[in-house]
Design an enzyme around this catalytic site. Structure first.
Site, PDB file in Angstrom:
ATOM      1  N   ALA A  10       0.834  -1.212   0.000  1.00  0.00           N
ATOM      2  CA  ALA A  10       0.000   0.000   0.000  1.00  0.00           C
ATOM      3  C   ALA A  10       0.865   1.258   0.000  1.00  0.00           C
ATOM      4  O   ALA A  10       0.588   2.221  -0.726  1.00  0.00           O
ATOM      5  CB  ALA A  10      -0.949   0.000   1.197  1.00  0.00           C
ATOM      6  N   CYS A  11       1.923   1.258   0.786  1.00  0.00           N
ATOM      7  CA  CYS A  11       2.793   2.446   0.857  1.00  0.00           C
ATOM      8  C   CYS A  11       3.526   2.654  -0.465  1.00  0.00           C
ATOM      9  O   CYS A  11       3.722   3.794  -0.895  1.00  0.00           O
ATOM     10  CB  CYS A  11       3.774   2.318   2.017  1.00  0.00           C
ATOM     11  SG  CYS A  11       2.934   2.300   3.633  1.00  0.00           S
ATOM     12  N   THR A  12       3.905   1.559  -1.112  1.00  0.00           N
ATOM     13  CA  THR A  12       4.555   1.666  -2.420  1.00  0.00           C
ATOM     14  C   THR A  12       3.592   2.276  -3.429  1.00  0.00           C
ATOM     15  O   THR A  12       3.975   3.176  -4.189  1.00  0.00           O
ATOM     16  CB  THR A  12       5.048   0.285  -2.897  1.00  0.00           C
ATOM     17  OG1 THR A  12       6.041  -0.176  -1.979  1.00  0.00           O
ATOM     18  CG2 THR A  12       5.625   0.354  -4.298  1.00  0.00           C
ATOM     19  N   ALA A  23       3.258   6.025  -2.643  1.00  0.00           N
ATOM     20  CA  ALA A  23       4.492   6.751  -2.974  1.00  0.00           C
ATOM     21  C   ALA A  23       4.667   6.876  -4.487  1.00  0.00           C
ATOM     22  O   ALA A  23       5.067   7.934  -4.985  1.00  0.00           O
ATOM     23  CB  ALA A  23       5.698   6.051  -2.351  1.00  0.00           C
TER      24      ALA A  23
END
Length: 160
Positions: A48-50, A53
């Site tokens: 999710a963070c990838t 970002a």
């Protein structure tokens, strides 16, 4: 546990001095005169963070053209942030806040509901900061997917 801070529009954004993925000390005040989008994410290189970002990376050009700088913030080490930036070609500063002091100052760390359990951790959040260093928007408990489109709409920038 201490009371969680909730930032409101018009409040001064807390300044900070943190290392980025290149080991360079970055402060919020160095961006005075520019508008800043500071997004707080739980952990580099997770799915999710990838996604979040990379969506910000795809939007850096239209945001820069509108006078916005993108900054990412997590508890990750400088070394992990360097690997994240290299792996996903992220060219904006990723800030390392391992002791969570800046997370706490922004209200982006505290109790949250994780799959039905109350836990303490990073609260995915985004802060839009004006050129004078004041909060324009404080978005808490955001979802990684579709969040960047919402931010672009809020600041009146069309996605590339």
């Amino acid at each position: 546990m201490t009371e969680r801070v909730i930032l409101e529009p018009g409040q001064p954004a807390p300044d900070f001095a943190l290392l980025d993925q290149d080991g360079v000390t970055r402060t919020l005040s160095e961006f005075r005169g520019e508008q800043v989008i500071l997004f707080v994410y739980p952990q580099a290189m997770t799915p999710a963070c990838t996604k979040e970002a990379c969506e910000f990376q795809e939007s850096t050009a239209p945001l820069a053209a509108a006078g916005y700088r993108v900054l990412g913030l997590s508890r990750d080490s400088v070394e992990r942030l360097r690997r994240f930036a290299d792996r996903d070609q992220l060219d904006y500063p990723l800030l390392s806040d391992p002791d969570t002091a800046v997370h706490v100052a922004y209200g982006a760390y505290g109790e949250k509901n994780s799959y039905g359990r109350i836990v303490e951790g990073v609260i995915r959040s985004t802060f839009i900061i004006d050129a004078e260093g004041r909060i324009s928007h404080a978005l808490y408990n955001v979802k990684a997917t579709g969040h960047v489109a919402r931010v672009l709409k809020l600041v009146g920038v069309s996605a590339g």
